[in-house]
Design an enzyme around this catalytic site. Structure first.
Site, PDB file in Angstrom:
ATOM      1  CE  LYS A 133      38.830 -80.533  60.150  1.00 14.86           C
ATOM      2  NZ  LYS A 133      39.624 -81.031  58.985  1.00 14.86           N
TER       3      LYS A 133
ATOM      4  NE  ARG B 259      38.018 -87.159  61.874  1.00 16.84           N
ATOM      5  CZ  ARG B 259      38.810 -86.121  62.043  1.00 16.84           C
ATOM      6  NH1 ARG B 259      38.534 -85.196  62.913  1.00 16.84           N
ATOM      7  NH2 ARG B 259      39.886 -86.010  61.306  1.00 16.84           N
TER       8      ARG B 259
ATOM      9  NE  ARG C 154      48.961 -80.487  59.212  1.00 17.18           N
ATOM     10  CZ  ARG C 154      47.736 -80.980  59.316  1.00 17.18           C
ATOM     11  NH1 ARG C 154      46.732 -80.168  59.610  1.00 17.18           N
ATOM     12  NH2 ARG C 154      47.517 -82.252  59.111  1.00 17.18           N
TER      13      ARG C 154
ATOM     14  NE  ARG D 238      48.214 -83.581  62.512  1.00 20.35           N
ATOM     15  CZ  ARG D 238      46.936 -83.312  62.286  1.00 20.35           C
ATOM     16  NH1 ARG D 238      46.473 -82.087  62.539  1.00 20.35           N
ATOM     17  NH2 ARG D 238      46.125 -84.236  61.816  1.00 20.35           N
TER      18      ARG D 238
ATOM     19  NE  ARG E  14      44.872 -87.335  58.728  1.00 18.88           N
ATOM     20  CZ  ARG E  14      45.640 -86.243  58.737  1.00 18.88           C
ATOM     21  NH1 ARG E  14      46.904 -86.312  58.356  1.00 18.88           N
ATOM     22  NH2 ARG E  14      45.148 -85.100  59.124  1.00 18.88           N
TER      23      ARG E  14
HETATM   24  P1  AP5 Z   1      44.961 -77.048  58.765  1.00 19.48           P
HETATM   25  O1  AP5 Z   1      44.302 -75.774  59.165  1.00 19.48           O
HETATM   26  O2  AP5 Z   1      45.908 -77.684  59.708  1.00 19.48           O
HETATM   27  O3  AP5 Z   1      43.840 -78.112  58.283  1.00 19.48           O
HETATM   28  P2  AP5 Z   1      42.814 -78.973  59.115  1.00 19.48           P
HETATM   29  O4  AP5 Z   1      41.540 -78.953  58.361  1.00 19.48           O
HETATM   30  O5  AP5 Z   1      42.788 -78.550  60.541  1.00 19.48           O
HETATM   31  O6  AP5 Z   1      43.490 -80.411  58.924  1.00 19.48           O
HETATM   32  P3  AP5 Z   1      43.755 -81.581  59.955  1.00 19.48           P
HETATM   33  O7  AP5 Z   1      44.768 -82.488  59.294  1.00 19.48           O
HETATM   34  O8  AP5 Z   1      44.067 -81.078  61.303  1.00 19.48           O
HETATM   35  O9  AP5 Z   1      42.375 -82.278  59.936  1.00 19.48           O
HETATM   36  P4  AP5 Z   1      42.025 -83.667  60.384  1.00 19.48           P
HETATM   37  O10 AP5 Z   1      40.559 -83.554  60.449  1.00 19.48           O
HETATM   38  O11 AP5 Z   1      42.532 -84.774  59.568  1.00 19.48           O
HETATM   39  O12 AP5 Z   1      42.866 -83.864  61.730  1.00 19.48           O
HETATM   40  P5  AP5 Z   1      42.443 -83.900  63.260  1.00 19.48           P
HETATM   41  O13 AP5 Z   1      43.516 -83.278  64.023  1.00 19.48           O
HETATM   42  O14 AP5 Z   1      41.045 -83.448  63.418  1.00 19.48           O
HETATM   43  O15 AP5 Z   1      45.660 -76.798  57.337  1.00 19.48           O
HETATM   44  C1  AP5 Z   1      46.451 -77.801  56.699  1.00 19.48           C
HETATM   45  C2  AP5 Z   1      47.673 -77.156  56.025  1.00 19.48           C
HETATM   46  O16 AP5 Z   1      47.243 -76.314  54.949  1.00 19.48           O
HETATM   47  C3  AP5 Z   1      48.479 -76.234  56.967  1.00 19.48           C
HETATM   48  O17 AP5 Z   1      49.828 -76.321  56.647  1.00 19.48           O
HETATM   49  C4  AP5 Z   1      47.940 -74.840  56.647  1.00 19.48           C
HETATM   50  O18 AP5 Z   1      48.899 -73.812  56.902  1.00 19.48           O
HETATM   51  C5  AP5 Z   1      47.610 -74.946  55.168  1.00 19.48           C
HETATM   52  N1  AP5 Z   1      46.453 -74.129  54.788  1.00 19.48           N
HETATM   53  C6  AP5 Z   1      45.326 -73.876  55.511  1.00 19.48           C
HETATM   54  N2  AP5 Z   1      44.465 -73.094  54.821  1.00 19.48           N
HETATM   55  C7  AP5 Z   1      45.076 -72.848  53.618  1.00 19.48           C
HETATM   56  C8  AP5 Z   1      44.689 -72.092  52.448  1.00 19.48           C
HETATM   57  N3  AP5 Z   1      43.515 -71.432  52.396  1.00 19.48           N
HETATM   58  N4  AP5 Z   1      45.541 -72.079  51.386  1.00 19.48           N
HETATM   59  C9  AP5 Z   1      46.740 -72.727  51.448  1.00 19.48           C
HETATM   60  N5  AP5 Z   1      47.163 -73.454  52.523  1.00 19.48           N
HETATM   61  C10 AP5 Z   1      46.335 -73.512  53.591  1.00 19.48           C
HETATM   62  O19 AP5 Z   1      42.432 -85.487  63.507  1.00 19.48           O
HETATM   63  C11 AP5 Z   1      43.615 -86.252  63.528  1.00 19.48           C
HETATM   64  C12 AP5 Z   1      43.274 -87.691  63.872  1.00 19.48           C
HETATM   65  O20 AP5 Z   1      42.694 -87.775  65.190  1.00 19.48           O
HETATM   66  C13 AP5 Z   1      42.216 -88.351  62.978  1.00 19.48           C
HETATM   67  O21 AP5 Z   1      42.809 -88.910  61.815  1.00 19.48           O
HETATM   68  C14 AP5 Z   1      41.618 -89.410  63.907  1.00 19.48           C
HETATM   69  O22 AP5 Z   1      42.464 -90.532  64.007  1.00 19.48           O
HETATM   70  C15 AP5 Z   1      41.611 -88.705  65.243  1.00 19.48           C
HETATM   71  N6  AP5 Z   1      40.369 -87.948  65.502  1.00 19.48           N
HETATM   72  C16 AP5 Z   1      40.245 -86.587  65.647  1.00 19.48           C
HETATM   73  N7  AP5 Z   1      38.971 -86.235  65.852  1.00 19.48           N
HETATM   74  C17 AP5 Z   1      38.258 -87.400  65.844  1.00 19.48           C
HETATM   75  C18 AP5 Z   1      36.876 -87.684  65.972  1.00 19.48           C
HETATM   76  N8  AP5 Z   1      35.970 -86.696  66.159  1.00 19.48           N
HETATM   77  N9  AP5 Z   1      36.481 -88.970  65.881  1.00 19.48           N
HETATM   78  C19 AP5 Z   1      37.377 -89.986  65.691  1.00 19.48           C
HETATM   79  N10 AP5 Z   1      38.705 -89.764  65.541  1.00 19.48           N
HETATM   80  C20 AP5 Z   1      39.145 -88.489  65.623  1.00 19.48           C
HETATM   81 ZN    ZN Z   2      43.315 -79.486  62.387  1.00 19.36          ZN
END
Ligand code: AP5
Ligand code: ZN
Length: 212
Positions: A13, A88, A123, A156, A167
């Site tokens: 994402k 989410r 990552r 991270r 997660r």
């Molecule tokens: P990346 O692009 O970083 O993936 P992402 O989908 O953004 O993954 P996140 O881990 O950020 O998602 P998340 O939803 O768990 O975390 P968030 O920050 O929202 O890609 C991942 C890796 O793969 C990278 O190394 C990238 O280079 C590689 N990659 C990408 N595309 C690729 C491809 N096509 N091929 C190969 N490699 C690839 O949330 C974190 C925490 O915050 C949550 O756990 C929760 O505690 C809290 N939180 C956040 N939002 C909320 C909410 N709305 N409600 C409640 N809690 C929340």
């Molecule tokens: Zn992300």
């Protein structure tokens, strides 16, 4: 344009958000980035969120909804925005509907669980900007260095394998239901309903970008 990027942790994402926000000139609203900024700043929200995030759980809906409402009221979001990692849960999605926030597109990036752990392990992120790399799949020009600022990249805190598995479980329990929620809204096609687009997120970064 108002857009939601939906997908499991590590689906890509944040990676695709970088392309979309540049192409359409809309801000990326990542609740994860906002929470990590609060943790880094040591605010009361950050102190509360840190333990939950490190354990792979979800921060309370009312807190997140309040954060997002405040953020979309900012002038730079007047012409649209890109939600990354929000909504989410069903209550988060319903809060946007209740607030009259119509979404134009929901883009689901589909990646099976078995690919996720490898993506998270490799990552590396630039904390200040949220720019994301992968040591093999999307490497920076210079190892462990942000392409734009030249600053150091870090891992991270929630990217350890057991936290990643937690997660993923939370995603399947509480977030995946939004696939059906928005899919049904799109199929009903009522006024203000989003269009639903599903993209194969297992492809290379550039291929996913082109499909999106
Ligand atoms: P990346 O692009 O970083 O993936 P992402 O989908 O953004 O993954 P996140 O881990 O950020 O998602 P998340 O939803 O768990 O975390 P968030 O920050 O929202 O890609 C991942 C890796 O793969 C990278 O190394 C990238 O280079 C590689 N990659 C990408 N595309 C690729 C491809 N096509 N091929 C190969 N490699 C690839 O949330 C974190 C925490 O915050 C949550 O756990 C929760 O505690 C809290 N939180 C956040 N939002 C909320 C909410 N709305 N409600 C409640 N809690 C929340
Ligand atoms: Zn992300």
């Amino acid at each position: 344009m108002r857009l939601i990027l939906l997908g499991a942790p590590g689906a890509g994402k944040g990676t695709q958000a970088t392309f979309i926000k540049e192409k359409f000139g809309i801000p990326q609203i990542s609740t994860g980035d906002m929470l990590r900024a609060a943790v880094a700043a040591g605010t009361p929200l950050g102190l509360e969120a840190k333990a939950i995030m490190d354990a792979g759980g979800l921060v309370r809906d009312d807190i997140i909804i309040g954060l997002v409402k405040e953020r979309i009221a900012q002038p730079d979001a007047a012409n649209g925005f890109l939600f990354d990692g929000f909504p989410r849960t069903i209550p988060q999605a319903e809060a946007m509907i209740a607030a009259g926030v119509d979404i134009d597109y929901v883009v689901e990036i589909d990646v099976p669980d078995e690919l996720i752990v490898e993506r998270m392990a490799g990552r590396r992120v630039h904390t200040a900007s949220g720019r994301t790399y992968h040591v093999r799949f999307n490497p920076p020009k210079v190892a462990d260095t942000d392409d734009v600022t030249g600053e150091a990249l870090v891992q991270r805190a929630d990217d350890h394998e057991d936290t990643v598995r937690k997660r993923l479980q939370v995603y399947h329990d509480q977030t995946e239901v939004l696939v059906g929620f928005y899919g049904r809204m799109a199929a009903a096609g009522n006024a203000g309903a989003p269009r639903y687009i599903k993209v194969d997120g297992t492809q290379a970064v550039e291929k996913v970008r082109d499909d999106v």
